[in-house]
Design an enzyme around this catalytic site. Structure first.
Site, short mmCIF file in Angstrom:
data_model
loop_
_atom_site.label_atom_id
_atom_site.label_comp_id
_atom_site.label_asym_id
_atom_site.label_seq_id
_atom_site.Cartn_x
_atom_site.Cartn_y
_atom_site.Cartn_z
N LYS A 108 0.76 -1.33 -0.06
CA LYS A 108 -0.01 -0.02 -0.10
C LYS A 108 1.04 1.21 -0.09
CE LYS A 108 -4.45 -1.37 1.89
NZ LYS A 108 -5.57 -1.12 2.93
N LYS A 191 -5.44 -9.84 -6.91
CA LYS A 191 -6.16 -10.22 -6.01
C LYS A 191 -7.52 -9.35 -6.68
CE LYS A 191 -6.16 -8.21 -1.95
NZ LYS A 191 -6.05 -8.09 -0.61
N LYS A 194 -11.13 -3.65 -4.92
CA LYS A 194 -11.86 -2.39 -5.28
C LYS A 194 -11.10 -1.48 -5.90
CE LYS A 194 -11.82 0.48 -1.68
NZ LYS A 194 -11.24 1.65 -2.13
P1 AMP Z 1 -11.44 -5.29 3.21
O1 AMP Z 1 -12.18 -5.19 2.17
O2 AMP Z 1 -9.75 -5.04 2.76
O3 AMP Z 1 -11.66 -4.66 4.72
O4 AMP Z 1 -11.38 -6.97 3.48
C1 AMP Z 1 -12.66 -7.36 4.25
C2 AMP Z 1 -12.45 -8.93 4.27
O5 AMP Z 1 -12.44 -9.49 3.03
C3 AMP Z 1 -10.99 -9.62 4.71
O6 AMP Z 1 -11.45 -10.54 5.55
C4 AMP Z 1 -10.20 -10.11 3.70
O7 AMP Z 1 -9.36 -10.89 3.85
C5 AMP Z 1 -11.48 -10.24 2.72
N1 AMP Z 1 -10.90 -10.31 1.24
C6 AMP Z 1 -10.70 -9.00 0.52
N2 AMP Z 1 -10.48 -9.33 -0.79
C7 AMP Z 1 -10.54 -10.41 -0.83
C8 AMP Z 1 -10.35 -11.37 -2.06
N3 AMP Z 1 -9.98 -10.78 -3.19
N4 AMP Z 1 -10.20 -12.71 -1.85
C9 AMP Z 1 -10.67 -13.30 -0.47
N5 AMP Z 1 -10.85 -12.56 0.62
C10 AMP Z 1 -10.99 -11.20 0.28
#
Ligand code: AMP
Ligand code: TRP
Length: 327
Positions: A108, A191, A194
């Site tokens: 990041k 990955k 967003k």
């Molecule tokens: P975040 O949007 O970064 O707050 O992620 C929230 C949750 O979604 C966390 O448990 C992440 O590990 C999961 N997560 C985010 N992106 C992915 C992805 N591409 N594949 C699997 N899990 C994800």
């Protein structure tokens, strides 16, 4: 059990399969706390906009996915001051050497680390505080959060060891399901996220059934034939990703997919995948869209959740201060 998602706008299939879909199962077994981690979101300048709107959207997505706000606690992190307070205390137990290893910070912060905010660097300490504040024992997350959880375990142990006490349980990561790391639909090495500039790379929670179909049809595969076993997946990350997504929604294993589709075209497979995916996802999406307009209801859920979370947090903060020897 504790977990959280950042209110950064545009929840996607990765968030759903990596986290939320599993929570719906786990709430049957555990006492759960589901947090909307808005203090984490502000570590990235772009995410400081629309915090309130995005937080309500995450709350709507949790409830629309099947999380029961009566049975579980759903709340915003900024509504419970114990998170920030414990984060400070824990930061004194976290050597910089441990934080320097965190790959998410490196990704990041990019090349210019000097310009990265301190909060982005100490992000994993706040995450450890979230979990430990409630003496959580289980933390369901996607694969990408594994390293942060290991750090949380190390910090908990450091605190317990220094104070010669067994106050914090050492939390277990719960990484479950067939798609713990959902990849971009356009490049199987990235990955799903967003922040990808191409909207075709991801499926958003609020996409219509038609748009989901279009994105699956346009998703990248390769010129090989449909795989017949796991060996045929090697070097084919896009194909593997689509099969994993299929398994998650059909609740079947890969053997089933190989049996059903070997000898067939990717286009047939994609048609079926688009159908099972949009069947489940568009119901959630429809519910979430309805709930988003019920602002009063959502605000009530979050207020009530913060009161319940605070009850646990305040009691534990008191105890932690006593352990630390503060007056
Ligand atoms: P975040 O949007 O970064 O707050 O992620 C929230 C949750 O979604 C966390 O448990 C992440 O590990 C999961 N997560 C985010 N992106 C992915 C992805 N591409 N594949 C699997 N899990 C994800
Ligand atoms: N860092 C997590 C993510 O980006 C979100 C998060 C913050 C979290 N605090 C947490 C997840 C505590 C689980 C437990 O995905």
């Amino acid at each position: 059990m504790f977990s959280g998602v950042q209110p950064t706008g545009k929840l996607h299939l990765g968030n759903y399969l990596g986290a939320i879909q599993n929570w719906v199962e786990l709430q049957k077994e555990f006492k759960c706390i589901f947090c909307i981690v808005d203090l984490h979101a502000i570590t990235v300048p772009d995410n400081r906009k629309d915090l309130k709107k995005n937080s309500l959207e995450v709350a709507a997505a949790y409830i629309a996915s099947g999380i029961d706000p009566k049975k579980n606690i759903i709340f915003c992190q900024s509504g419970v001051s114990g998170h920030s307070e414990l984060s400070w205390i824990l930061s004194c137990f976290a050597p910089m050497g441990w934080l320097n290893r965190m790959t998410q910070f490196k990704d990041k912060a990019g090349k210019n680390k000097e310009k990265a905010p301190l909060g982005l660097y100490s992000y994993p300490v706040l995450m450890a505080a979230d979990i430990l504040l409630y003496q959580s024992t289980h933390v369901p997350v996607g694969e990408d959060q594994k390293q942060h959880l290991e750090l949380c375990r190390d910090i908990a142990q450091a605190f317990n060891r220094f104070n010669n006490i067994n106050f914090f349980p050492i939390p277990e990561p719960v990484i479950m399901g067939s798609a713990t790391r959902v990849m971009s639909l356009k490049n199987g090495l990235n990955k799903m996220s967003k922040s990808d500039p191409s909207d075709l790379s991801r499926i958003n929670l609020l996409d219509s059934a038609e748009l989901i179909k279009k994105k699956i049809q346009k998703s990248k595969t390769d010129s090989g034939s449909f795989p017949e076993n796991d060996q045929h997946l090697s070097g084919r990350p896009e194909v593997e990703n689509l099969i994993n997504i299929f398994c998650s929604f059909s609740r079947e294993n890969r053997q089933y997919v190989y049996r059903k589709y070997s000898g067939k075209t990717f286009s047939e497979f994609k048609n079926d995948l688009a159908k099972i995916l949009s069947d489940e996802f568009s119901i959630i999406s429809k519910k979430a869209k309805e709930l988003i307009n019920e602002t009063d209801y959502l605000e009530n859920v979050l207020e009530e959740g913060a009161i319940r979370a605070n009850e646990i947090a305040e009691k534990n903060i008191k105890e932690i201060k006593k352990i630390m020897g503060f007056k």
